[in-house]
Design an enzyme around this catalytic site. Structure first.
Site, PDB file in Angstrom:
ATOM      1  CG  ASP A  37      -2.058   0.973   1.106  1.00  0.00           C
ATOM      2  OD1 ASP A  37      -3.215   0.532   0.994  1.00  0.00           O
ATOM      3  OD2 ASP A  37      -1.795   2.206   1.104  1.00  0.00           O
ATOM      4  CG  ASN A  94     -12.444  -0.709   3.629  1.00  0.00           C
ATOM      5  OD1 ASN A  94     -12.811  -1.242   4.674  1.00  0.00           O
ATOM      6  ND2 ASN A  94     -11.286  -0.073   3.528  1.00  0.00           N
ATOM      7  N   GLY A 100     -15.887   2.671   3.376  1.00  0.00           N
ATOM      8  CA  GLY A 100     -14.567   3.297   3.303  1.00  0.00           C
ATOM      9  C   GLY A 100     -13.785   2.944   2.049  1.00  0.00           C
ATOM     10  CD  GLN A 101     -14.811  -0.361  -3.112  1.00  0.00           C
ATOM     11  OE1 GLN A 101     -15.987  -0.570  -2.807  1.00  0.00           O
ATOM     12  NE2 GLN A 101     -14.213  -0.968  -4.117  1.00  0.00           N
ATOM     13  CG  HIS A 107      -8.581  -2.921  -2.643  1.00  0.00           C
ATOM     14  ND1 HIS A 107      -9.499  -2.235  -3.396  1.00  0.00           N
ATOM     15  CD2 HIS A 107      -8.458  -2.233  -1.477  1.00  0.00           C
ATOM     16  CE1 HIS A 107      -9.927  -1.181  -2.719  1.00  0.00           C
ATOM     17  NE2 HIS A 107      -9.319  -1.163  -1.554  1.00  0.00           N
ATOM     18  CG  HIS A 109      -6.862  -2.880   2.969  1.00  0.00           C
ATOM     19  ND1 HIS A 109      -6.140  -1.724   2.792  1.00  0.00           N
ATOM     20  CD2 HIS A 109      -8.068  -2.644   2.404  1.00  0.00           C
ATOM     21  CE1 HIS A 109      -6.882  -0.826   2.169  1.00  0.00           C
ATOM     22  NE2 HIS A 109      -8.057  -1.351   1.913  1.00  0.00           N
TER      23      HIS A 109
HETATM   24  P1  5GP Z   1      -9.702   1.445   0.161  1.00  0.00           P
HETATM   25  O1  5GP Z   1      -9.734   2.820   0.786  1.00  0.00           O
HETATM   26  O2  5GP Z   1     -10.407   1.453  -1.182  1.00  0.00           O
HETATM   27  O3  5GP Z   1     -10.159   0.328   1.043  1.00  0.00           O
HETATM   28  O4  5GP Z   1      -8.174   1.121  -0.102  1.00  0.00           O
HETATM   29  C1  5GP Z   1      -7.445   1.711  -1.125  1.00  0.00           C
HETATM   30  C2  5GP Z   1      -6.002   1.661  -0.710  1.00  0.00           C
HETATM   31  O5  5GP Z   1      -5.221   1.893  -1.875  1.00  0.00           O
HETATM   32  C3  5GP Z   1      -5.604   2.718   0.311  1.00  0.00           C
HETATM   33  O6  5GP Z   1      -5.077   2.081   1.467  1.00  0.00           O
HETATM   34  C4  5GP Z   1      -4.559   3.559  -0.412  1.00  0.00           C
HETATM   35  O7  5GP Z   1      -3.489   3.977   0.419  1.00  0.00           O
HETATM   36  C5  5GP Z   1      -4.093   2.634  -1.512  1.00  0.00           C
HETATM   37  N1  5GP Z   1      -3.651   3.305  -2.732  1.00  0.00           N
HETATM   38  C6  5GP Z   1      -4.260   4.339  -3.371  1.00  0.00           C
HETATM   39  N2  5GP Z   1      -3.593   4.679  -4.477  1.00  0.00           N
HETATM   40  C7  5GP Z   1      -2.521   3.836  -4.547  1.00  0.00           C
HETATM   41  C8  5GP Z   1      -1.443   3.703  -5.482  1.00  0.00           C
HETATM   42  O8  5GP Z   1      -1.344   4.417  -6.477  1.00  0.00           O
HETATM   43  N3  5GP Z   1      -0.519   2.743  -5.231  1.00  0.00           N
HETATM   44  C9  5GP Z   1      -0.616   1.925  -4.131  1.00  0.00           C
HETATM   45  N4  5GP Z   1       0.339   1.012  -3.971  1.00  0.00           N
HETATM   46  N5  5GP Z   1      -1.625   2.014  -3.224  1.00  0.00           N
HETATM   47  C10 5GP Z   1      -2.556   2.962  -3.443  1.00  0.00           C
END
Ligand code: 5GP
Ligand code: ZN
Length: 121
Positions: A37, A94, A100-101, A107, A109
């Protein structure tokens, strides 16, 4: 494969899958990709994704069983390799705004290296 699972040019994680955006890869095979991440919230914070575009866990169906097995098998292997398996870790996916997506490509985590609160905030 349904059209809604075609790669999206405007999807951040599809761009990472295609190599158009850089990522620090942890594992990869023909179905899944794992990478660090960009803004880690724990000492180990890896994202594990299907290479195919699936908007969220809400889009999963029975036919996705083999893909999900691969995703969770990959998560367990990375956790062992990262040395967090014995202490335990958290797997989070999420869904939607209140979940919180922020990236609309399924994906998981994989977070570890510290203790987590329950329930999450
Ligand atoms: P969500 O908020 O959708 O559950 O998780 C998205 C995750 O993607 C977040 O933890 C955020 O830090 C990560 N993320 C967003 N943009 C990028 C990126 O360009 N590269 C990487 N490696 N992670 C990313
Ligand atoms: Zn995508």
């Amino acid at each position: 494969m349904p059209a809604d699972r075609d790669a999206r040019s405007d999807c951040l994680f599809c761009q990472i899958v295609r190599g158009e955006l850089p990522a620090t890869k942890v594992a990869e095979d023909e179905l899944v990709l794992a990478f660090h991440d960009i803004a880690p919230r724990s000492p180990t914070h890896v994202l594990v994704i299907p290479k195919v575009h699936i908007a969220s866990a809400a889009e999963l169906a029975n036919d996705d069983g083999p893909l999900l097995g691969r995703l969770f098998g990959t998560i367990a292997r990375i956790a062992r390799e990262a040395g967090i398996a014995d202490d335990g870790y958290r797997i989070v996916s999420n869904v939607g705004r209140w979940g919180g997506q922020t990236v609309d490509h399924l994906h998981f985590h994989l977070m570890g290296g510290r203790a987590f609160d329950w329930p999450p905030g």
